[in-house]
Each structure stands twice: as structure tokens, then as C-alpha cells.
Motif scaffolding. Sequence first.
Motif, PDB file in Angstrom:
ATOM      1  N   LEU A  28      66.398  59.657 -16.424  1.00  0.00           N
ATOM      2  CA  LEU A  28      67.421  59.068 -17.062  1.00  0.00           C
ATOM      3  C   LEU A  28      67.979  57.990 -16.381  1.00  0.00           C
ATOM      4  CD1 LEU A  28      69.310  62.321 -18.206  1.00  0.00           C
ATOM      5  CD2 LEU A  28      68.419  60.396 -19.796  1.00  0.00           C
ATOM      6  N   LEU A  29      68.032  58.021 -15.112  1.00  0.00           N
ATOM      7  CA  LEU A  29      68.545  56.919 -14.097  1.00  0.00           C
ATOM      8  C   LEU A  29      67.555  55.808 -14.094  1.00  0.00           C
ATOM      9  CD1 LEU A  29      69.659  58.743 -11.004  1.00  0.00           C
ATOM     10  CD2 LEU A  29      71.150  57.539 -12.429  1.00  0.00           C
ATOM     11  N   GLU A  30      66.197  56.107 -14.201  1.00  0.00           N
ATOM     12  CA  GLU A  30      65.221  55.036 -14.186  1.00  0.00           C
ATOM     13  C   GLU A  30      65.461  54.352 -15.730  1.00  0.00           C
ATOM     14  OE1 GLU A  30      60.535  54.248 -13.966  1.00  0.00           O
ATOM     15  OE2 GLU A  30      61.131  56.237 -13.803  1.00  0.00           O
ATOM     16  N   ALA A  31      65.562  54.953 -16.682  1.00  0.00           N
ATOM     17  CA  ALA A  31      65.607  54.435 -17.920  1.00  0.00           C
ATOM     18  C   ALA A  31      66.793  53.579 -18.207  1.00  0.00           C
ATOM     19  CB  ALA A  31      65.493  55.748 -19.152  1.00  0.00           C
ATOM     20  N   ALA A  32      68.018  54.072 -17.615  1.00  0.00           N
ATOM     21  CA  ALA A  32      69.102  53.201 -17.608  1.00  0.00           C
ATOM     22  C   ALA A  32      69.105  51.920 -16.753  1.00  0.00           C
ATOM     23  CB  ALA A  32      70.391  54.236 -16.914  1.00  0.00           C
ATOM     24  N   GLU A  33      68.424  52.204 -15.682  1.00  0.00           N
ATOM     25  CA  GLU A  33      68.148  50.907 -14.939  1.00  0.00           C
ATOM     26  C   GLU A  33      67.749  49.725 -15.776  1.00  0.00           C
ATOM     27  OE1 GLU A  33      65.474  49.032 -11.104  1.00  0.00           O
ATOM     28  OE2 GLU A  33      65.907  51.298 -11.345  1.00  0.00           O
ATOM     29  N   HIS A  34      66.662  50.046 -16.680  1.00  0.00           N
ATOM     30  CA  HIS A  34      65.809  49.084 -17.505  1.00  0.00           C
ATOM     31  C   HIS A  34      66.664  48.804 -18.649  1.00  0.00           C
ATOM     32  CE1 HIS A  34      62.015  49.006 -15.353  1.00  0.00           C
ATOM     33  NE2 HIS A  34      62.024  50.529 -15.052  1.00  0.00           N
TER      34      HIS A  34
END
Length: 219
Positions: free
Chosen positions: A17-23
Motif C-alpha cells: 500500500l505504501l509503494e502504491a501510494a508513492e506512485h
Amino acid sequence: MTEPPRTARGARTRASLLEAAEHVFAELGYADTSVVRITERAGVAQGTFYLYFDSKLDLFDELVDDLNRRVRHAMSEASAAAPDRLSAERAGFRAFFAFTAEHPALYRIIRAAEFVSPRALHRHYDRIVEGYAEGLAEAQRAGEVRPDLDPDVAAWALMGIGELVGMRWVLWERGTESSAEGDAGGGVPDHVLDQVSLLVDGAIGRRTPSVTRSEENGA
């Protein structure tokens, strides 16, 4: 903020979720980003989001902290083996530029934090400066940098150099032919890092006391 996950699977989902949010935050900005967009990119159900974060803002704050942890780790790890402070500075800048090239979202997310979550913004910079100033003070006690240096002011000033140089030679050069030229770390050309090192050396390097104009004239 919700409690950290207790299982390895939960930790992986939270990280996704954090990685997706970063993008997504970087692509759309905070206002146009939705929980649905983030969960779709992460490949999880929308309801799963709320097992890990209370809200979009909660996730944004944690993302700022997560990027902060990672960039500080990259810089400290790179400079740890340096034989002296000036070498450590060069290694730290190199690591910062490389991290920026790998995570260009850092710039847009931190800038958005000024309006979205000022406390997260201040926390980001304060944590970087705290460790930076401590390192400079330690080097000062060891006689590796000039004794009249204010470590706190120097840390803020040097951090500013890194941010603007990274913006100019990493972010603005992404996808251009010049970015393919010889670089010292993540798209920053060798000569740029050399010039940054020269500036840092001149700013913090230990120097003999300067001669005043009256002393030059024999007064």
C-alpha cells in the motif's frame, strides 16, 4: 494511526500500500488521489486499506515518514565507511542523488506535505538535520571540519544544496540524452558531484585562520 501489522503477510500488504501510494500521489497529487486508486494499484481490496491506515491522510503521513527513513538509511549507510568527513559528505550526496533517481516521487510528496501535512514536512526535515548536525559536530570535535562552524546551520544549508542540485540534475534531466552521460550516482553527472564536493570542502573544510586586510597591510 493504526498499529503495525503482527504478521509477515500483513507487513507485506502494508508495504504494498505504501509503494502504491508513492506512485499514485506522485502521479495525481494528493487531492486527486483516492483510496480506491491506491488499493487498485496495490492489488488489494478497498476494505483491506482500513486494516492498516485510518485515512488517506494517515497513509500520506506514514509515506512521508517511510521515505524519510529510507533516504536517511541510504545516506548514512553510504557514508559510514568513509575515511573522513569530507569523503562522507561526498558519499552521502551520491547516495541522496541515487535515491532521488530511484524515487522521484520524494520531491513531489515532500512539497505536497507543505500544504497537506505541515507537521509531517517539519518532521521530515528535522529528522534529517538532526543526524546531519550530529555528524558535523562529531567531525568538528575530531578536527576534521572548521571549528567556527555552526553544525545546525551548516546541516540546513548543505541539505538545501543537495535538494536543488538533485532537482536540477536528476529530476529535470530524467529521460533526456544528457542523463545518459557519465554520472556519479543516479543521473548526476560526475562533474556535478565534483563541484558539489568542492563547494562542501570550501564551506566546512578545516582552514587556517584567514588573514585580515589590516594584517596584509602590515598594520
